[in-house]
Design an enzyme around this catalytic site. Structure first.
Site, PDB file in Angstrom:
ATOM      1  N   ARG A  46       0.939  -1.164   0.223  1.00 45.56           N
ATOM      2  CA  ARG A  46      -0.173   0.093   0.029  1.00 45.56           C
ATOM      3  C   ARG A  46       0.868   1.192  -0.026  1.00 45.56           C
ATOM      4  O   ARG A  46       0.705   1.988  -0.639  1.00 45.56           O
ATOM      5  CB  ARG A  46      -0.906  -0.080   1.136  1.00 45.56           C
ATOM      6  N   ASP A 170      -8.138  19.698 -13.514  1.00 47.64           N
ATOM      7  CA  ASP A 170      -8.407  18.094 -13.930  1.00 47.64           C
ATOM      8  C   ASP A 170      -8.215  18.013 -15.435  1.00 47.64           C
ATOM      9  O   ASP A 170      -8.602  18.856 -16.181  1.00 47.64           O
ATOM     10  CB  ASP A 170      -9.832  17.936 -13.371  1.00 47.64           C
TER      11      ASP A 170
HETATM   12  C1  LIG Z   1     -13.891  10.081 -15.492  1.00 43.92           C
HETATM   13  C2  LIG Z   1     -13.633  11.539 -14.744  1.00 43.92           C
HETATM   14  C3  LIG Z   1     -13.311  11.522 -13.596  1.00 43.92           C
HETATM   15  C4  LIG Z   1     -13.306  10.389 -12.611  1.00 43.92           C
HETATM   16  O1  LIG Z   1     -12.533   9.434 -12.775  1.00 43.92           O
HETATM   17  P1  LIG Z   1     -12.867   7.749 -12.532  1.00 43.92           P
HETATM   18  O2  LIG Z   1     -11.384   7.116 -13.086  1.00 43.92           O
HETATM   19  O3  LIG Z   1     -13.854   7.524 -13.330  1.00 43.92           O
HETATM   20  O4  LIG Z   1     -12.788   7.873 -10.851  1.00 43.92           O
HETATM   21  C5  LIG Z   1     -13.006  12.803 -12.927  1.00 43.92           C
HETATM   22  N1  LIG Z   1     -12.919  13.784 -14.054  1.00 43.92           N
HETATM   23  C6  LIG Z   1     -13.130  13.771 -15.227  1.00 43.92           C
HETATM   24  C7  LIG Z   1     -13.104  14.861 -15.985  1.00 43.92           C
HETATM   25  C8  LIG Z   1     -13.636  12.484 -15.672  1.00 43.92           C
HETATM   26  O5  LIG Z   1     -13.782  12.506 -17.078  1.00 43.92           O
END
Ligand SMILES: *Cc1c(COP(=O)(O)O)cnc(C)c1O
Length: 378
Positions: A46, A170
């Site tokens: 982990r 993001d």
């Molecule tokens: C899919 C997605 C997430 C979440 O990710 P997971 O791998 O599904 O947990 C977060 N931000 C964006 C822009 C995404 O497309």
């Protein structure tokens, strides 16, 4: 090293024990120690695993960052970032947001008295106005999902840093191939590696990349203490996917341009969203901030919800499914799928209405993609 060389080599030396070219899948939960405090850098998986370390180093290199951390999902990575906050803190975020991100803000963070103010994604003045004395994070997605609006990362970073606030971006929709938020002033880059980075629709994963050592240590502490880590096999699959990231992204983009041009002329398309088109409101910013426009195209269908259902049923090369960024083309209905957890009034006020479809353009032959759209829209 340049991007593709890093994708193939960063963090990935031939295995010291055997010379294996490919990073082995260290499928083990624990590591032998010679004596007290004497080990080869790994104790318990982990905390750290060599396959995951290779992935983390590669991800950091691709984002031009010092440190990378891999997680079991994009949302586990989000959870780690949000755990930097304490009860009573405040966040500012853009309003056009992945549904799961909105859900974690509204249904989990709110229970810890951590409130989020949402501002119009592209309106820079609103970010500064929304800042309160207890604001600790600004959270951006650019291009946004599903409307593909852009946010000027450099401008928001300048505001965030003037107020001593961390900026999280993001970067899932662009991938580091088209956009590097750390270079533009972001403090933490977040990925759902499930999407373009792995790119083959066979792994769920997440990642964080940053430059500041203190931020890294806090997030690394959380990664180990809360434990949302990816297993060695998922880490290995993601590393394998990354090797072709550059060639895939080039093809995703070329196909997306072709699809956007086709849809632009189509009588059943009410409104088209693709930042690569000169008609897109953020086209100039996209040219400045990104090195390409990506592989996502959204459009509003001219017709009723029942017609939209017919379209997705008729598509054959495009698969009707959630997710994006894989080699195969997908179509998604945000209102009932990815954005289903956002209340209808809020969702529609943000432009995500019932006739909006989002396409993740794969790397199939463009002729087949266009023929499929043609027959389904007819
Ligand atoms: C899919 C997605 C997430 C979440 O990710 P997971 O791998 O599904 O947990 C977060 N931000 C964006 C822009 C995404 O497309």
């Amino acid at each position: 090293m340049k991007f593709s060389t890093k994708a193939i080599h960063a963090g990935q030396e031939p295995d010291p024990a055997t010379g294996a070219i490919m990073t082995p899948i260290y499928q083990t939960s624990t590591f032998a120690q010679a004596g007290m405090g004497e080990h080869k850098g790994y104790e318990y998986a982990r905390t750290g695993n060599p396959t995951r370390t290779a992935l983390e180093q590669c991800l950091a290199a691709l984002e031009n960052g010092q440190y990378g951390l891999a997680f079991a999902s994009g949302l586990a990575a989000e959870s780690a970032v949000l755990n930097l906050l304490s009860s009573g803190d405040h966040m500012v975020s853009c309003d056009d947001l992945y549904g799961g991100t909105y859900r974690i803000f509204e249904r989990i963070m709110s229970r810890y008295q951590i409130q989020t103010s949402y501002v119009t994604a592209g309106n820079i003045e609103e970010y500064e106005k929304a800042i309160r004395p207890n604001t600790k994070l600004i959270w951006l997605e650019t291009p946004t999902n599903p409307l593909l609006r852009l946010v000027d990362i450099r401008a928001v970073a300048e505001i965030a840093h003037r107020h001593n606030i961390l900026l999280v971006v993001d970067n899932t929709f662009s991938s580091p191939y088209f956009q590097k938020p750390l270079d533009l002033g972001a403090d933490i880059v977040l990925h759902s590696t499930t999407k373009y980075i792995n790119g083959h629709s066979d792994v769920i994963g997440g990642a964080l990349v940053m430059n500041d050592q203190k931020v890294y240590e806090a997030l690394k502490f959380h990664q180990n203490a809360a434990g949302g880590v990816p297993g060695p096999f998922d880490s290995w699959l993601t590393l394998r996917g990354i090797k072709t990231l550059a060639v895939r992204m080039r093809q995703h983009e070329e196909n997306a341009r072709g699809v956007a041009r086709f849809l632009q002329e189509h009588p059943r398309v009410e409104k088209l969203y693709y930042p690569g088109l000169a008609s897109h409101p953020d086209h100039e910013l996209a040219k400045r901030q990104m090195s390409g426009f990506g592989g996502m195209v959204s459009f509003q269908f001219r017709g009723k919800l029942a017609d939209v259902d017919q379209v997705v049923r008729r598509l054959k090369v495009f698969t009707f499914a959630e997710s994006l960024g894989g080699v195969e083309s997908l179509v998604c209905h945000p209102a009932s799928m990815t954005h289903g957890s956002i209340p209808k009034e809020i969702r529609e006020a943000r432009g995500v209405n019932d006739t909006l479809l989002r396409l993740s353009i794969g790397i199939e032959d463009i002729e087949d993609l266009l023929a499929d759209l043609e027959q389904a829209l007819a």
